[in-house]
Design an enzyme around this catalytic site. Structure first.
Site, PDB file in Angstrom:
ATOM      1  N   VAL A 157       0.828  -1.210   0.000  1.00 28.62           N
ATOM      2  CA  VAL A 157       0.000   0.000   0.000  1.00 28.62           C
ATOM      3  C   VAL A 157       0.865   1.263   0.000  1.00 28.62           C
ATOM      4  O   VAL A 157       0.443   2.308  -0.483  1.00 28.62           O
ATOM      5  CB  VAL A 157      -1.010  -0.012   1.170  1.00 28.62           C
ATOM      6  CG1 VAL A 157      -0.337   0.245   2.504  1.00 28.62           C
ATOM      7  CG2 VAL A 157      -2.131   0.998   0.929  1.00 28.62           C
ATOM      8  N   TYR A 158       2.081   1.175   0.496  1.00 28.00           N
ATOM      9  CA  TYR A 158       2.987   2.332   0.445  1.00 28.00           C
ATOM     10  C   TYR A 158       3.481   2.555  -0.982  1.00 28.00           C
ATOM     11  O   TYR A 158       3.235   3.609  -1.589  1.00 28.00           O
ATOM     12  CB  TYR A 158       4.169   2.136   1.390  1.00 28.00           C
ATOM     13  CG  TYR A 158       5.234   3.198   1.237  1.00 28.00           C
ATOM     14  CD1 TYR A 158       4.938   4.541   1.413  1.00 28.00           C
ATOM     15  CD2 TYR A 158       6.550   2.851   0.907  1.00 28.00           C
ATOM     16  CE1 TYR A 158       5.907   5.520   1.266  1.00 28.00           C
ATOM     17  CE2 TYR A 158       7.530   3.821   0.765  1.00 28.00           C
ATOM     18  CZ  TYR A 158       7.212   5.153   0.942  1.00 28.00           C
ATOM     19  OH  TYR A 158       8.164   6.116   0.785  1.00 28.00           O
ATOM     20  N   ALA A 159       4.173   1.572  -1.539  1.00 27.91           N
ATOM     21  CA  ALA A 159       4.666   1.724  -2.910  1.00 27.91           C
ATOM     22  C   ALA A 159       3.502   1.841  -3.892  1.00 27.91           C
ATOM     23  O   ALA A 159       3.579   2.591  -4.876  1.00 27.91           O
ATOM     24  CB  ALA A 159       5.560   0.544  -3.281  1.00 27.91           C
ATOM     25  N   SER A 161       0.656   3.262  -3.423  1.00 31.36           N
ATOM     26  CA  SER A 161       0.074   4.605  -3.395  1.00 31.36           C
ATOM     27  C   SER A 161       1.018   5.657  -3.960  1.00 31.36           C
ATOM     28  O   SER A 161       0.591   6.771  -4.294  1.00 31.36           O
ATOM     29  CB  SER A 161      -0.339   4.977  -1.968  1.00 31.36           C
ATOM     30  OG  SER A 161       0.766   4.946  -1.082  1.00 31.36           O
TER      31      SER A 161
END
Length: 251
Positions: A157-159, A161
């Site tokens: 979800v970090y990369a 987003s």
């Protein structure tokens, strides 16, 4: 082609109270830039005001502006404030972001929505508003992540987003043809800042360090020269993502 300098150029910096954004503000000030120091929350107010003081001491000018960049109206107010104070906007640098590290099976809807709001939505509307306001010959720079070129779990979800920002950049850079405004991303490796460590363990920190050419994390001091380059002599670079990471990932 005349030399491009930062003297009296107005730079809006998203997330400028500390870490990378704060250092970018201070370094651009050495060349006489006028800085809009954005910060998100009351907890960052003192650091934002310190950044303003440091900018003025270094030879630039600055003021601090608080705003939640996930709200479009507040992004617009940030640029309104810049124009009121300095009469124009020449460059935008967005360093604001948020990270979590966990398996996809453990990621909640709330976490997903928050990450995309900060890392994707806010970036989009910062870029949109900059495109509306920037003077000719300006630059737009967004900080993403070198994990965009990694084959790894736990950062879905970090990369994920951050990934849309690459397309936002390509699209906007094309749309701005004719105004001589460049739009690019900088993708640092894991940076040695308080932003990085809460999501990591001692073992994972050691792994990240071992993945670079000198066995260390990326320093914010390693990134600032590339930001400055994109705002000045690097004006011909456009629509790109620069992986500044000591070989942590390549693409």
């Amino acid at each position: 082609m005349p030399a491009r300098t930062l003297k009296d150029k107005v730079v809006v910096i998203g997330g400028a109270s500390k870490n990378l954004g704060g250092l970018v503000a201070r370094e651009l000030a050495r060349d006489g830039a006028k800085i809009v120091v954005h910060y998100n929350s009351d907890s960052s107010r003192d650091k934002a005001e310190q950044t303003v003081a440091d900018v003025k001491k270094a030879g630039g000018d600055a003021f601090a502006h608080q705003g939640d960049l996930t709200k479009v109206a507040e992004v617009e107010k940030l640029f309104d404030a810049a124009v009121r104070a300095f009469g124009k906007v020449d460059h935008m640098v967005n360093t604001a972001g948020m990270v979590i590290k966990k398996p996809m099976t453990e990621t909640s809807e709330e976490e997903f929505d928050k990450m995309f709001a900060v890392n994707s939505k806010a970036a989009y509307f910062m870029m949109r508003e900059a495109a509306k306001r920037l003077e000719r010959d300006g630059s737009i720079v967004t900080v993403v992540t070198s994990l965009l070129a990694a084959y790894t779990g736990l950062y879905s979800v970090y990369a994920g987003s951050k990934a849309p920002v690459e397309h936002f950049t390509r699209a906007l850079s094309k749309e701005l043809f004719g105004r001589n405004i460049s739009v690019n991303n900088i993708a640092p490796g894991p940076m040695d800042t308080p932003f990085f460590y809460p999501a990591e363990t001692d073992d994972s920190v050691a792994y990240h360090k071992s993945s670079s050419m000198n066995g260390d994390l990326t320093k914010i001091e390693d990134i600032v020269p590339y930001v400055k380059f994109l705002l000045t002599d690097g004006w011909w670079l456009n629509g790109q993502t620069l992986f500044i990471n000591g070989g942590y990932t390549t693409r």
